[in-house]
Design a protein around this motif. Sequence first.
Motif, PDB file in Angstrom:
ATOM      1  N   UNK A   1      11.108   9.796  -4.659  1.00  0.00           N
ATOM      2  CA  UNK A   1      12.430   9.883  -5.263  1.00  0.00           C
ATOM      3  C   UNK A   1      13.353   8.821  -4.696  1.00  0.00           C
ATOM      4  N   UNK A   2      13.246   8.602  -3.390  1.00  0.00           N
ATOM      5  CA  UNK A   2      14.084   7.569  -2.771  1.00  0.00           C
ATOM      6  C   UNK A   2      13.760   6.198  -3.332  1.00  0.00           C
ATOM      7  N   UNK A   3      12.464   5.956  -3.586  1.00  0.00           N
ATOM      8  CA  UNK A   3      12.081   4.666  -4.161  1.00  0.00           C
ATOM      9  C   UNK A   3      12.635   4.507  -5.569  1.00  0.00           C
ATOM     10  N   UNK A   4      12.529   5.566  -6.359  1.00  0.00           N
ATOM     11  CA  UNK A   4      12.983   5.469  -7.746  1.00  0.00           C
ATOM     12  C   UNK A   4      14.496   5.326  -7.842  1.00  0.00           C
ATOM     13  N   UNK A   5      15.209   5.812  -6.827  1.00  0.00           N
ATOM     14  CA  UNK A   5      16.662   5.688  -6.820  1.00  0.00           C
ATOM     15  C   UNK A   5      17.132   4.385  -6.187  1.00  0.00           C
ATOM     16  N   UNK A   6      16.182   3.580  -5.692  1.00  0.00           N
ATOM     17  CA  UNK A   6      16.534   2.311  -5.078  1.00  0.00           C
ATOM     18  C   UNK A   6      17.224   1.422  -6.103  1.00  0.00           C
ATOM     19  N   UNK A   7      18.385   0.873  -5.788  1.00  0.00           N
ATOM     20  CA  UNK A   7      19.100   0.046  -6.770  1.00  0.00           C
ATOM     21  C   UNK A   7      18.351  -1.215  -7.145  1.00  0.00           C
ATOM     22  N   UNK A   8      17.314  -1.603  -6.353  1.00  0.00           N
ATOM     23  CA  UNK A   8      16.550  -2.788  -6.705  1.00  0.00           C
ATOM     24  C   UNK A   8      15.573  -2.535  -7.838  1.00  0.00           C
ATOM     25  N   UNK A   9      15.300  -1.261  -8.120  1.00  0.00           N
ATOM     26  CA  UNK A   9      14.291  -0.928  -9.129  1.00  0.00           C
ATOM     27  C   UNK A   9      14.863  -1.031 -10.528  1.00  0.00           C
ATOM     28  N   UNK A  10      15.110  -2.252 -10.937  1.00  0.00           N
ATOM     29  CA  UNK A  10      15.703  -2.464 -12.255  1.00  0.00           C
ATOM     30  C   UNK A  10      14.999  -3.621 -12.938  1.00  0.00           C
TER      31      UNK A  10
ATOM     32  N   UNK B   1       0.826  -1.206   0.000  1.00  0.00           N
ATOM     33  CA  UNK B   1       0.000   0.000   0.000  1.00  0.00           C
ATOM     34  C   UNK B   1       0.865   1.263   0.000  1.00  0.00           C
ATOM     35  N   UNK B   2       1.902   1.280   0.821  1.00  0.00           N
ATOM     36  CA  UNK B   2       2.765   2.462   0.917  1.00  0.00           C
ATOM     37  C   UNK B   2       3.523   2.682  -0.388  1.00  0.00           C
ATOM     38  N   UNK B   3       3.972   1.595  -0.996  1.00  0.00           N
ATOM     39  CA  UNK B   3       4.691   1.711  -2.259  1.00  0.00           C
ATOM     40  C   UNK B   3       3.777   2.270  -3.345  1.00  0.00           C
ATOM     41  N   UNK B   4       2.557   1.765  -3.420  1.00  0.00           N
ATOM     42  CA  UNK B   4       1.612   2.251  -4.419  1.00  0.00           C
ATOM     43  C   UNK B   4       1.271   3.725  -4.163  1.00  0.00           C
ATOM     44  N   UNK B   5       1.095   4.096  -2.896  1.00  0.00           N
ATOM     45  CA  UNK B   5       0.808   5.490  -2.562  1.00  0.00           C
ATOM     46  C   UNK B   5       1.956   6.399  -2.962  1.00  0.00           C
ATOM     47  N   UNK B   6       3.177   5.920  -2.801  1.00  0.00           N
ATOM     48  CA  UNK B   6       4.342   6.742  -3.121  1.00  0.00           C
ATOM     49  C   UNK B   6       4.445   7.018  -4.615  1.00  0.00           C
ATOM     50  N   UNK B   7       4.264   5.984  -5.427  1.00  0.00           N
ATOM     51  CA  UNK B   7       4.449   6.173  -6.865  1.00  0.00           C
ATOM     52  C   UNK B   7       3.253   6.853  -7.518  1.00  0.00           C
TER      53      UNK B   7
END
Length: 366
Positions: free
Chosen positions: A352-361, A334-340
């Motif tokens: 921004x922190x989520x989008x810069x997460x190195x796992x987001x590939x 839920x928090x991830x969906x709310x953030x994006x």
Amino acid sequence: MLNEPIPVSVLTGFLGAGKTTLLNRLLKNSGMADTAVIINEFGDVAIDHLLVEQASDGVIELSDGCLCCTVRGELVDTLADLVDRVQTGRIARLRRVVIETTGLADPVPVLQSIMAHPVLLQAYRLDGVVTLVDAVNGAATLDTHVEAVKQVAVADRIVVTKTDLEPDTAGLKARLAAINPGAAVLDIATADPAGLVACGLYDPETKTADVRRWLGEAHDHARHHDHDGDHDHDHTHDHGRHDSRIRSLSLAHDGPLPFAAIETFLDLLASTHGDRLLRLKGIVELAEDRSRPLVVHGVQRILHPPARLPSWPDEKRGTRLVVIMADMPEEYVRRLFAAVTDQPSPDTPDRTALENNPLAIGGFRG
């Protein structure tokens, strides 16, 4: 050559649920002409009276034009061989493929095979999952085998069988609906075989989709009936020791979203909790092109390359996602969906922190 992707339906259910009986009905139904049925145990399916010729090892051509294939090698090889037969003219037409899993199987790897292979992705589209549940032994099976609960959880349609032997199915159907609130629960006695396997995502004949049916008729209800927190659901039946591990979560956003936002959400979800993601499916209104909806679906870490429908099937737009998960922290989703989607709450991580997460590939690019 194939002009349109071939819909693939996956038929699953625990041992003794009645898959063979349903397969025999499918093979005899006129609405299933030009359908390939891929089964695990050919000898159990009574189609000898329909045989015309044995086209090759493990592939049988029937009098109505259907094919019956035994999986003696990898499923991918069998599907690729069917495509080759169409392209070389050995099969005049192939309108649908139905895959029967083994009774003890977790259906997720089968879905992954269809979604992950680059060649198969050009030829096939996963249309839906149909799960059979035995009315006599279904409750005990769900109590004992987590694979059976997964089979129910990932289904688009759940069919209760052997209702002639056990007519009182109210408790079982309520339990199935609690495990998977987005799936229609049907009775085998009244279900139309040909219509049963068409779950609504893609019809090559009309190039349209019944999105509401694909996402589940209970989608709107599920949004208000999620498995929040540690809620135990005071139903009159015992959920068993496996049911509580499975959760179905509906997410919605009114208005368009940038492709980058939905891509970030799916990539992070698959990267951080992919092993617990049984299935995800949804439709997205993109800011870049609001006229054509984006269809997304995946299992575990495998996310199907994004596909576009030619137009919106109804007036309802925005983003609707259904997430089916096992032992996954619901609050994180839920928090991830709310953030994006730019719907922050006090405890929501910065986008921004989520989008810069190195796992987001990787996972969603295609």
